[in-house]
Scaffold this active site. Structure first.
Site, short mmCIF file in Angstrom:
data_model
loop_
_atom_site.label_atom_id
_atom_site.label_comp_id
_atom_site.label_asym_id
_atom_site.label_seq_id
_atom_site.Cartn_x
_atom_site.Cartn_y
_atom_site.Cartn_z
N ARG A 33 0.82 -1.22 0.00
CA ARG A 33 0.00 0.00 0.00
C ARG A 33 0.85 1.26 0.00
O ARG A 33 0.49 2.27 -0.61
CB ARG A 33 -0.95 -0.03 1.20
CG ARG A 33 -2.09 -1.06 1.02
CD ARG A 33 -2.70 -1.42 2.37
NE ARG A 33 -3.88 -2.26 2.27
CZ ARG A 33 -3.88 -3.58 2.06
NH1 ARG A 33 -2.73 -4.22 1.88
NH2 ARG A 33 -5.02 -4.27 2.01
N ARG A 129 -5.76 -18.24 -9.30
CA ARG A 129 -6.63 -17.64 -8.27
C ARG A 129 -7.74 -16.79 -8.87
O ARG A 129 -7.59 -16.22 -9.95
CB ARG A 129 -5.76 -16.84 -7.28
CG ARG A 129 -4.76 -17.73 -6.58
CD ARG A 129 -3.86 -16.97 -5.64
NE ARG A 129 -4.59 -16.41 -4.52
CZ ARG A 129 -4.05 -15.62 -3.61
NH1 ARG A 129 -2.75 -15.30 -3.69
NH2 ARG A 129 -4.77 -15.16 -2.61
N SER A 174 -12.87 -9.84 2.30
CA SER A 174 -11.57 -9.72 1.65
C SER A 174 -11.09 -8.27 1.66
O SER A 174 -11.70 -7.40 1.03
CB SER A 174 -11.65 -10.23 0.21
OG SER A 174 -10.49 -9.84 -0.49
N ASP A 326 -4.22 -15.36 7.50
CA ASP A 326 -2.96 -15.92 6.99
C ASP A 326 -2.24 -16.81 8.01
O ASP A 326 -1.21 -17.40 7.69
CB ASP A 326 -2.03 -14.79 6.55
CG ASP A 326 -2.55 -14.07 5.31
OD1 ASP A 326 -3.32 -14.68 4.55
OD2 ASP A 326 -2.20 -12.89 5.12
N ARG A 400 3.61 -19.79 3.10
CA ARG A 400 3.18 -20.04 4.48
C ARG A 400 3.06 -21.54 4.78
O ARG A 400 3.22 -21.95 5.93
CB ARG A 400 1.87 -19.30 4.79
CG ARG A 400 2.05 -17.79 4.70
CD ARG A 400 0.96 -17.00 5.37
NE ARG A 400 0.92 -15.65 4.83
CZ ARG A 400 1.74 -14.66 5.18
NH1 ARG A 400 2.65 -14.84 6.11
NH2 ARG A 400 1.65 -13.47 4.61
C1 S3P Z 1 -4.22 -9.02 2.27
C2 S3P Z 1 -5.47 -9.52 2.48
C3 S3P Z 1 -5.74 -10.95 2.70
C4 S3P Z 1 -4.49 -11.73 3.04
C5 S3P Z 1 -3.34 -11.36 2.18
C6 S3P Z 1 -3.02 -9.88 2.30
C7 S3P Z 1 -4.07 -7.58 2.04
O1 S3P Z 1 -6.30 -11.49 1.52
O2 S3P Z 1 -4.72 -13.11 2.94
O3 S3P Z 1 -2.17 -12.09 2.54
O4 S3P Z 1 -2.94 -7.06 2.12
O5 S3P Z 1 -5.09 -6.92 1.78
P1 S3P Z 1 -7.89 -11.39 1.23
O6 S3P Z 1 -8.20 -9.97 1.19
O7 S3P Z 1 -8.11 -12.07 -0.07
O8 S3P Z 1 -8.52 -12.11 2.37
#
Ligand code: S3P
Length: 447
Positions: A33, A129, A174, A326, A400
Protein backbone atom coordinates in the site's frame (compact mmCIF):
# COMPACT_ATOMS: atom_id res chain seq x y z
CA UNK A 1 8.10 -12.74 -11.37
CA UNK A 2 6.14 -15.38 -13.20
CA UNK A 3 9.13 -17.66 -13.72
CA UNK A 4 9.05 -19.83 -10.63
CA UNK A 5 12.77 -20.69 -10.23
CA UNK A 6 14.31 -24.01 -9.26
CA UNK A 7 12.77 -25.73 -6.23
CA UNK A 8 14.69 -25.38 -2.98
CA UNK A 9 13.95 -28.37 -0.74
CA UNK A 10 14.56 -27.59 2.93
CA UNK A 11 14.59 -29.69 6.09
CA UNK A 12 13.85 -28.79 9.70
CA UNK A 13 15.28 -31.08 12.37
CA UNK A 14 14.37 -31.44 16.04
CA UNK A 15 16.17 -28.51 17.66
CA UNK A 16 17.37 -27.34 21.05
CA UNK A 17 15.83 -24.30 22.71
CA UNK A 18 15.23 -21.23 20.53
CA UNK A 19 16.73 -18.16 22.14
CA UNK A 20 17.31 -14.55 21.18
CA UNK A 21 15.69 -11.63 19.42
CA UNK A 22 13.89 -12.05 16.10
CA UNK A 23 13.75 -8.87 14.00
CA UNK A 24 11.03 -9.83 11.53
CA UNK A 25 10.67 -7.74 8.36
CA UNK A 26 8.14 -5.03 7.55
CA UNK A 27 4.47 -5.71 7.08
CA UNK A 28 3.66 -7.00 3.62
CA UNK A 29 0.18 -5.46 3.37
CA UNK A 30 1.40 -2.02 4.41
CA UNK A 31 4.46 -2.26 2.14
CA UNK A 32 2.30 -2.86 -0.97
CA UNK A 33 0.00 0.00 0.00
CA UNK A 34 2.87 2.41 0.74
CA UNK A 35 4.19 1.94 -2.80
CA UNK A 36 0.77 2.18 -4.46
CA UNK A 37 -0.43 5.19 -2.46
CA UNK A 38 2.96 6.83 -2.95
CA UNK A 39 2.54 6.35 -6.70
CA UNK A 40 -0.93 7.94 -6.57
CA UNK A 41 0.29 10.96 -4.59
CA UNK A 42 1.83 14.24 -5.50
CA UNK A 43 5.36 14.69 -4.13
CA UNK A 44 7.86 12.30 -2.56
CA UNK A 45 6.77 9.52 -0.22
CA UNK A 46 9.66 8.27 1.94
CA UNK A 47 9.24 4.72 3.21
CA UNK A 48 11.26 3.08 5.99
CA UNK A 49 11.06 -0.58 6.97
CA UNK A 50 9.66 -1.65 3.59
CA UNK A 51 9.49 -5.42 3.20
CA UNK A 52 11.91 -6.34 0.43
CA UNK A 53 10.21 -9.63 -0.35
CA UNK A 54 9.57 -10.57 -3.97
CA UNK A 55 5.85 -9.76 -3.75
CA UNK A 56 6.58 -6.18 -2.78
CA UNK A 57 9.46 -5.84 -5.26
CA UNK A 58 7.02 -6.89 -7.99
CA UNK A 59 4.64 -4.12 -6.89
CA UNK A 60 7.52 -1.60 -6.93
CA UNK A 61 8.33 -2.64 -10.50
CA UNK A 62 4.66 -2.32 -11.46
CA UNK A 63 4.47 1.21 -10.03
CA UNK A 64 7.44 2.16 -12.20
CA UNK A 65 5.64 0.70 -15.22
CA UNK A 66 2.66 2.97 -14.46
CA UNK A 67 4.96 6.01 -14.40
CA UNK A 68 6.00 6.51 -10.76
CA UNK A 69 9.65 6.98 -9.84
CA UNK A 70 10.52 4.34 -7.25
CA UNK A 71 14.03 4.32 -5.75
CA UNK A 72 15.76 2.22 -3.13
CA UNK A 73 18.12 4.25 -0.92
CA UNK A 74 19.20 1.60 1.58
CA UNK A 75 17.87 -1.55 3.24
CA UNK A 76 14.12 -0.96 3.67
CA UNK A 77 14.49 2.71 2.72
CA UNK A 78 12.65 3.71 -0.41
CA UNK A 79 11.15 6.76 -2.02
CA UNK A 80 8.26 7.09 -4.45
CA UNK A 81 7.64 10.15 -6.61
CA UNK A 82 3.98 9.81 -7.46
CA UNK A 83 1.99 10.78 -10.53
CA UNK A 84 -1.16 11.77 -8.64
CA UNK A 85 -4.68 10.31 -8.64
CA UNK A 86 -5.66 9.58 -12.25
CA UNK A 87 -2.06 10.11 -13.41
CA UNK A 88 -1.06 6.52 -14.17
CA UNK A 89 0.55 6.10 -17.61
CA UNK A 90 -0.24 3.08 -19.77
CA UNK A 91 2.48 0.44 -19.20
CA UNK A 92 4.55 -0.65 -22.20
CA UNK A 93 4.64 -4.31 -21.23
CA UNK A 94 2.77 -6.93 -19.24
CA UNK A 95 2.53 -6.33 -15.47
CA UNK A 96 3.88 -9.43 -13.77
CA UNK A 97 2.76 -9.64 -10.14
CA UNK A 98 4.54 -12.92 -9.47
CA UNK A 99 2.97 -14.74 -6.53
CA UNK A 100 1.08 -11.78 -5.11
CA UNK A 101 -2.71 -11.67 -4.94
CA UNK A 102 -2.50 -8.45 -2.97
CA UNK A 103 -0.24 -6.84 -5.56
CA UNK A 104 -2.35 -7.68 -8.58
CA UNK A 105 -5.74 -6.99 -7.01
CA UNK A 106 -4.76 -3.64 -5.50
CA UNK A 107 -3.01 -2.48 -8.66
CA UNK A 108 -6.00 -3.45 -10.80
CA UNK A 109 -8.15 -1.29 -8.51
CA UNK A 110 -5.68 1.59 -8.65
CA UNK A 111 -5.76 1.70 -12.49
CA UNK A 112 -9.39 0.75 -13.14
CA UNK A 113 -10.73 4.30 -13.23
CA UNK A 114 -7.99 5.74 -15.43
CA UNK A 115 -8.34 5.70 -19.22
CA UNK A 116 -5.50 3.23 -19.87
CA UNK A 117 -5.18 -0.48 -20.60
CA UNK A 118 -2.90 -2.95 -18.83
CA UNK A 119 -2.36 -6.70 -18.98
CA UNK A 120 -1.57 -8.61 -15.78
CA UNK A 121 -0.02 -12.01 -15.19
CA UNK A 122 1.56 -13.97 -12.36
CA UNK A 123 3.17 -17.26 -11.45
CA UNK A 124 1.48 -20.67 -11.63
CA UNK A 125 -0.12 -20.13 -8.21
CA UNK A 126 -1.45 -16.61 -8.89
CA UNK A 127 -2.75 -17.55 -12.34
CA UNK A 128 -5.07 -20.10 -10.71
CA UNK A 129 -6.63 -17.64 -8.27
CA UNK A 130 -10.04 -15.99 -8.74
CA UNK A 131 -9.95 -12.42 -10.05
CA UNK A 132 -13.70 -12.06 -10.71
CA UNK A 133 -14.07 -10.94 -7.09
CA UNK A 134 -12.17 -7.79 -8.13
CA UNK A 135 -13.12 -7.38 -11.80
CA UNK A 136 -16.88 -7.60 -10.93
CA UNK A 137 -16.89 -4.46 -8.76
CA UNK A 138 -14.42 -2.74 -11.09
CA UNK A 139 -16.92 -3.31 -13.94
CA UNK A 140 -19.44 -1.26 -11.95
CA UNK A 141 -17.04 1.70 -12.19
CA UNK A 142 -17.01 1.17 -15.97
CA UNK A 143 -13.80 -0.88 -16.35
CA UNK A 144 -13.74 -3.84 -18.73
CA UNK A 145 -11.70 -7.01 -18.28
CA UNK A 146 -10.81 -9.93 -20.49
CA UNK A 147 -9.25 -12.84 -18.68
CA UNK A 148 -9.06 -16.60 -18.94
CA UNK A 149 -11.95 -18.81 -17.89
CA UNK A 150 -13.17 -18.00 -14.40
CA UNK A 151 -11.72 -14.49 -14.81
CA UNK A 152 -8.24 -15.79 -14.11
CA UNK A 153 -4.91 -14.25 -15.13
CA UNK A 154 -3.45 -13.42 -17.58
CA UNK A 155 -6.04 -10.68 -17.79
CA UNK A 156 -6.36 -7.36 -19.60
CA UNK A 157 -8.09 -4.49 -17.85
CA UNK A 158 -9.37 -1.47 -19.76
CA UNK A 159 -9.79 1.38 -17.31
CA UNK A 160 -13.02 3.39 -17.34
CA UNK A 161 -12.75 6.60 -19.38
CA UNK A 162 -15.67 8.13 -17.49
CA UNK A 163 -15.82 6.32 -14.17
CA UNK A 164 -18.88 6.43 -11.95
CA UNK A 165 -18.73 5.92 -8.18
CA UNK A 166 -19.93 2.63 -6.75
CA UNK A 167 -21.67 1.29 -3.66
CA UNK A 168 -20.42 -2.24 -3.14
CA UNK A 169 -21.20 -4.85 -0.49
CA UNK A 170 -18.38 -7.36 -0.22
CA UNK A 171 -19.65 -10.88 -1.05
CA UNK A 172 -16.54 -12.38 0.64
CA UNK A 173 -14.57 -11.03 3.61
CA UNK A 174 -11.57 -9.72 1.65
CA UNK A 175 -9.37 -6.71 2.34
CA UNK A 176 -7.97 -7.10 -1.15
CA UNK A 177 -11.38 -6.62 -2.74
CA UNK A 178 -12.26 -3.77 -0.36
CA UNK A 179 -8.95 -2.09 -1.16
CA UNK A 180 -9.33 -2.54 -4.92
CA UNK A 181 -12.75 -0.83 -4.76
CA UNK A 182 -11.45 2.03 -2.60
CA UNK A 183 -8.42 2.59 -4.83
CA UNK A 184 -10.68 2.63 -7.89
CA UNK A 185 -12.98 5.06 -6.06
CA UNK A 186 -10.11 7.53 -5.78
CA UNK A 187 -10.50 8.57 -9.41
CA UNK A 188 -14.31 8.40 -9.59
CA UNK A 189 -16.27 11.58 -8.94
CA UNK A 190 -18.57 11.52 -5.89
CA UNK A 191 -18.70 8.99 -3.09
CA UNK A 192 -17.65 5.35 -3.33
CA UNK A 193 -19.03 3.18 -0.54
CA UNK A 194 -17.87 -0.28 0.54
CA UNK A 195 -19.87 -2.32 3.03
CA UNK A 196 -18.22 -5.26 4.77
CA UNK A 197 -20.21 -7.60 7.00
CA UNK A 198 -17.04 -8.70 8.82
CA UNK A 199 -14.20 -6.27 9.44
CA UNK A 200 -11.07 -7.12 7.43
CA UNK A 201 -7.63 -5.54 7.72
CA UNK A 202 -8.01 -1.78 7.59
CA UNK A 203 -4.60 -0.58 6.38
CA UNK A 204 -6.02 0.95 3.19
CA UNK A 205 -8.51 3.07 5.12
CA UNK A 206 -5.91 4.19 7.69
CA UNK A 207 -3.32 5.00 5.04
CA UNK A 208 -5.75 6.77 2.69
CA UNK A 209 -6.66 9.04 5.57
CA UNK A 210 -2.96 9.61 6.26
CA UNK A 211 -2.40 10.57 2.62
CA UNK A 212 -5.18 13.17 2.92
CA UNK A 213 -8.23 11.44 1.43
CA UNK A 214 -11.67 12.09 2.88
CA UNK A 215 -12.77 8.71 4.19
CA UNK A 216 -15.21 7.77 6.94
CA UNK A 217 -15.87 4.45 8.61
CA UNK A 218 -19.16 3.76 10.41
CA UNK A 219 -20.29 0.59 12.19
CA UNK A 220 -23.90 0.07 11.10
CA UNK A 221 -26.34 -2.85 11.33
CA UNK A 222 -25.30 -4.10 7.87
CA UNK A 223 -21.64 -4.02 8.91
CA UNK A 224 -18.76 -1.63 8.49
CA UNK A 225 -19.60 1.12 5.99
CA UNK A 226 -16.62 2.88 4.43
CA UNK A 227 -17.24 6.04 2.44
CA UNK A 228 -14.56 7.62 0.28
CA UNK A 229 -14.90 10.97 -1.48
CA UNK A 230 -13.39 10.66 -4.95
CA UNK A 231 -10.79 12.73 -6.75
CA UNK A 232 -8.78 13.99 -3.79
CA UNK A 233 -5.24 15.20 -4.25
CA UNK A 234 -3.24 12.69 -2.23
CA UNK A 235 -0.27 14.24 -0.46
CA UNK A 236 3.00 12.30 -0.25
CA UNK A 237 3.63 11.06 3.28
CA UNK A 238 6.47 9.47 5.23
CA UNK A 239 5.52 5.84 5.94
CA UNK A 240 7.20 3.85 8.74
CA UNK A 241 6.22 0.24 8.10
CA UNK A 242 5.71 -1.76 11.34
CA UNK A 243 6.95 -5.36 11.55
CA UNK A 244 4.64 -7.98 10.08
CA UNK A 245 2.45 -9.83 12.61
CA UNK A 246 1.90 -12.62 10.07
CA UNK A 247 5.64 -13.19 9.67
CA UNK A 248 6.19 -12.85 13.43
CA UNK A 249 3.75 -15.72 13.98
CA UNK A 250 6.33 -18.21 12.65
CA UNK A 251 9.14 -17.64 15.18
CA UNK A 252 6.49 -17.13 17.89
CA UNK A 253 4.88 -20.51 17.18
CA UNK A 254 8.28 -22.21 16.81
CA UNK A 255 9.29 -20.90 20.26
CA UNK A 256 6.02 -22.13 21.75
CA UNK A 257 6.68 -25.59 20.31
CA UNK A 258 10.36 -26.12 21.20
CA UNK A 259 10.97 -26.86 24.91
CA UNK A 260 12.85 -24.26 26.97
CA UNK A 261 12.65 -21.63 24.26
CA UNK A 262 12.35 -17.95 25.03
CA UNK A 263 12.45 -15.27 22.33
CA UNK A 264 11.65 -11.61 21.88
CA UNK A 265 10.05 -10.31 18.69
CA UNK A 266 10.16 -6.50 18.85
CA UNK A 267 7.98 -3.89 17.17
CA UNK A 268 5.23 -6.14 15.81
CA UNK A 269 1.97 -4.57 14.65
CA UNK A 270 -0.95 -5.33 16.95
CA UNK A 271 -3.58 -3.78 14.70
CA UNK A 272 -6.87 -5.33 15.95
CA UNK A 273 -7.76 -6.39 12.39
CA UNK A 274 -4.56 -8.49 12.32
CA UNK A 275 -3.98 -9.83 15.85
CA UNK A 276 -6.38 -12.79 15.97
CA UNK A 277 -3.55 -15.33 16.11
CA UNK A 278 -2.14 -13.79 19.28
CA UNK A 279 -5.50 -13.88 21.08
CA UNK A 280 -5.89 -17.49 19.95
CA UNK A 281 -2.43 -18.49 21.17
CA UNK A 282 -3.13 -16.93 24.57
CA UNK A 283 -6.44 -18.84 24.77
CA UNK A 284 -4.50 -22.03 24.03
CA UNK A 285 -2.31 -21.33 27.06
CA UNK A 286 0.69 -19.66 25.42
CA UNK A 287 3.08 -17.72 27.64
CA UNK A 288 3.01 -14.73 25.32
CA UNK A 289 3.35 -11.22 26.70
CA UNK A 290 2.92 -7.98 24.74
CA UNK A 291 5.58 -5.72 26.24
CA UNK A 292 5.99 -1.99 25.73
CA UNK A 293 2.78 -1.36 23.75
CA UNK A 294 3.08 1.88 21.74
CA UNK A 295 2.12 3.52 18.48
CA UNK A 296 4.52 3.54 15.51
CA UNK A 297 3.70 4.91 12.09
CA UNK A 298 0.01 5.13 13.02
CA UNK A 299 -0.21 1.43 14.00
CA UNK A 300 -0.32 -0.04 17.51
CA UNK A 301 2.85 -2.15 18.03
CA UNK A 302 4.33 -4.19 20.88
CA UNK A 303 7.36 -6.33 21.65
CA UNK A 304 6.32 -9.96 21.90
CA UNK A 305 7.99 -12.08 24.59
CA UNK A 306 7.30 -15.76 24.10
CA UNK A 307 8.25 -18.77 26.18
CA UNK A 308 7.71 -22.43 25.35
CA UNK A 309 4.33 -23.47 26.72
CA UNK A 310 2.19 -26.58 26.88
CA UNK A 311 -0.85 -25.78 24.74
CA UNK A 312 -4.44 -27.01 24.68
CA UNK A 313 -6.63 -27.26 21.61
CA UNK A 314 -9.55 -24.83 21.33
CA UNK A 315 -12.39 -24.04 18.94
CA UNK A 316 -11.25 -20.84 17.24
CA UNK A 317 -14.23 -18.43 17.03
CA UNK A 318 -15.16 -18.26 13.30
CA UNK A 319 -15.80 -14.51 13.58
CA UNK A 320 -12.09 -14.14 14.31
CA UNK A 321 -11.10 -15.65 10.95
CA UNK A 322 -10.56 -12.41 9.04
CA UNK A 323 -8.15 -11.10 11.70
CA UNK A 324 -5.89 -14.15 11.41
CA UNK A 325 -6.64 -15.43 7.91
CA UNK A 326 -2.96 -15.92 6.99
CA UNK A 327 -2.08 -17.59 10.29
CA UNK A 328 -4.25 -20.73 10.05
CA UNK A 329 -1.45 -22.77 8.44
CA UNK A 330 0.98 -22.15 11.31
CA UNK A 331 -1.83 -22.57 13.83
CA UNK A 332 -2.69 -25.95 12.30
CA UNK A 333 0.97 -26.98 12.62
CA UNK A 334 1.07 -25.84 16.24
CA UNK A 335 -2.22 -27.59 17.01
CA UNK A 336 -0.57 -30.91 16.14
CA UNK A 337 1.33 -30.64 19.45
CA UNK A 338 -1.51 -29.20 21.56
CA UNK A 339 -3.52 -31.29 23.97
CA UNK A 340 -6.89 -32.17 22.44
CA UNK A 341 -8.51 -31.02 19.23
CA UNK A 342 -8.18 -27.59 17.63
CA UNK A 343 -11.21 -26.75 15.52
CA UNK A 344 -10.93 -24.01 12.89
CA UNK A 345 -14.26 -23.07 11.31
CA UNK A 346 -15.34 -20.38 8.87
CA UNK A 347 -12.10 -20.60 6.89
CA UNK A 348 -13.42 -21.23 3.36
CA UNK A 349 -11.27 -18.34 2.07
CA UNK A 350 -8.16 -20.46 2.77
CA UNK A 351 -9.07 -22.52 -0.28
CA UNK A 352 -8.26 -19.60 -2.62
CA UNK A 353 -4.98 -18.38 -1.14
CA UNK A 354 -1.53 -19.01 -2.66
CA UNK A 355 -2.62 -22.67 -2.44
CA UNK A 356 -5.71 -24.43 -1.12
CA UNK A 357 -4.38 -24.09 2.40
CA UNK A 358 -6.93 -26.39 4.05
CA UNK A 359 -5.95 -29.18 1.70
CA UNK A 360 -2.21 -28.43 1.82
CA UNK A 361 -2.15 -28.42 5.65
CA UNK A 362 -4.38 -31.49 5.93
CA UNK A 363 -2.26 -33.57 3.53
CA UNK A 364 1.02 -32.36 5.03
CA UNK A 365 -0.08 -33.05 8.61
CA UNK A 366 -1.32 -36.52 7.63
CA UNK A 367 2.06 -37.22 6.02
CA UNK A 368 3.65 -36.27 9.37
CA UNK A 369 1.40 -38.71 11.25
CA UNK A 370 -1.22 -36.25 12.53
CA UNK A 371 -4.98 -36.92 12.43
CA UNK A 372 -7.07 -34.21 10.78
CA UNK A 373 -10.62 -33.71 9.58
CA UNK A 374 -11.64 -31.19 6.95
CA UNK A 375 -14.84 -29.83 5.48
CA UNK A 376 -15.26 -27.23 2.77
CA UNK A 377 -14.77 -24.46 5.33
CA UNK A 378 -13.13 -26.05 8.37
CA UNK A 379 -10.12 -27.96 9.57
CA UNK A 380 -9.75 -29.89 12.82
CA UNK A 381 -6.37 -31.06 14.05
CA UNK A 382 -6.02 -33.77 16.69
CA UNK A 383 -3.10 -32.87 18.91
CA UNK A 384 -0.66 -35.49 20.10
CA UNK A 385 2.18 -35.65 22.65
CA UNK A 386 4.73 -36.38 19.91
CA UNK A 387 4.43 -35.69 16.17
CA UNK A 388 6.23 -38.46 14.24
CA UNK A 389 7.37 -36.26 11.29
CA UNK A 390 9.83 -38.00 8.97
CA UNK A 391 7.96 -36.89 5.83
CA UNK A 392 8.33 -34.68 2.79
CA UNK A 393 5.52 -32.14 2.52
CA UNK A 394 4.30 -30.54 -0.72
CA UNK A 395 4.19 -26.76 -0.41
CA UNK A 396 2.29 -25.95 -3.67
CA UNK A 397 4.20 -22.66 -4.30
CA UNK A 398 2.95 -21.39 -0.93
CA UNK A 399 5.35 -19.60 1.41
CA UNK A 400 3.18 -20.04 4.48
CA UNK A 401 2.79 -23.80 4.00
CA UNK A 402 6.59 -24.10 3.71
CA UNK A 403 7.28 -22.03 6.86
CA UNK A 404 4.55 -23.78 8.88
CA UNK A 405 6.02 -27.23 8.31
CA UNK A 406 9.58 -26.03 8.90
CA UNK A 407 8.41 -24.75 12.31
CA UNK A 408 6.72 -28.05 13.11
CA UNK A 409 9.85 -29.96 12.07
CA UNK A 410 11.80 -28.28 14.89
CA UNK A 411 9.63 -30.07 17.44
CA UNK A 412 8.75 -33.34 15.67
CA UNK A 413 10.40 -36.69 16.42
CA UNK A 414 11.96 -36.95 12.96
CA UNK A 415 12.91 -34.21 10.50
CA UNK A 416 10.28 -32.67 8.24
CA UNK A 417 11.33 -31.82 4.69
CA UNK A 418 9.47 -29.41 2.43
CA UNK A 419 9.71 -30.00 -1.31
CA UNK A 420 10.17 -26.33 -2.13
CA UNK A 421 10.98 -23.50 0.26
CA UNK A 422 11.80 -20.97 -2.48
CA UNK A 423 8.40 -19.16 -2.17
CA UNK A 424 9.40 -18.04 1.35
CA UNK A 425 11.30 -15.25 -0.44
CA UNK A 426 7.97 -13.68 -1.43
CA UNK A 427 7.15 -12.57 2.13
CA UNK A 428 9.96 -13.41 4.56
CA UNK A 429 13.28 -13.48 2.72
CA UNK A 430 15.33 -13.65 5.94
CA UNK A 431 13.30 -16.50 7.47
CA UNK A 432 16.03 -19.13 7.18
CA UNK A 433 18.81 -16.94 8.66
CA UNK A 434 16.56 -15.53 11.37
CA UNK A 435 15.40 -18.97 12.48
CA UNK A 436 18.93 -20.39 12.41
CA UNK A 437 20.19 -17.48 14.53
CA UNK A 438 17.59 -18.44 17.16
CA UNK A 439 18.95 -22.00 17.15
CA UNK A 440 16.64 -23.69 14.64
CA UNK A 441 18.17 -26.51 12.64
CA UNK A 442 16.90 -25.65 9.20
CA UNK A 443 19.05 -26.69 6.26
CA UNK A 444 18.90 -26.68 2.50
CA UNK A 445 19.46 -29.97 0.68
CA UNK A 446 23.11 -31.12 0.75
CA UNK A 447 24.19 -28.39 3.17
C1 S3P B 1 -4.22 -9.02 2.27
C2 S3P B 1 -5.47 -9.52 2.48
C3 S3P B 1 -5.74 -10.95 2.70
C4 S3P B 1 -4.49 -11.73 3.04
C5 S3P B 1 -3.34 -11.36 2.18
C6 S3P B 1 -3.02 -9.88 2.30
C7 S3P B 1 -4.07 -7.58 2.04
O1 S3P B 1 -6.30 -11.49 1.52
O2 S3P B 1 -4.72 -13.11 2.94
O3 S3P B 1 -2.17 -12.09 2.54
O4 S3P B 1 -2.94 -7.06 2.12
O5 S3P B 1 -5.09 -6.92 1.78
P1 S3P B 1 -7.89 -11.39 1.23
O6 S3P B 1 -8.20 -9.97 1.19
O7 S3P B 1 -8.11 -12.07 -0.07
O8 S3P B 1 -8.52 -12.11 2.37
Amino acid sequence: MSGHGPAIPMTARPSGPLRGTAQVPGDKSISHRALILGALSVGETRITGLLEGQDVLDTARAMRAFGAEVTQHGPGEWSVHGVGVGGFAEPDGVIDCGNSGTGVRLIMGAMATTDITATFTGDASLNKRPMGRVTDPLAEFGAQSFGRSGGRLPLTLIGAAQPVPVRYTLPVPSAQVKSAVLLAGLNAPGQTVVVEAEPTRDHTERMLRGFGAEITVADMTEGRVITLTGQPELQAQPVAVPRDPSSAAFPVCAALLVPQSEILVPGVSQNPTRNGIYLTLQEMGADLVMENPRSEGGEPVADLRVRHSPLRGIAVPPERAASMIDEYPVLAALAALAEGVTVMRGIRELRVKESDRIDAMARGLEACGVRVEETEDSLSVHGMAQVPGGATVQTHIDHRIAMSFLCLGLAAQKPIRVDDASPIATSFPVFEDLMRALGAQITRENT
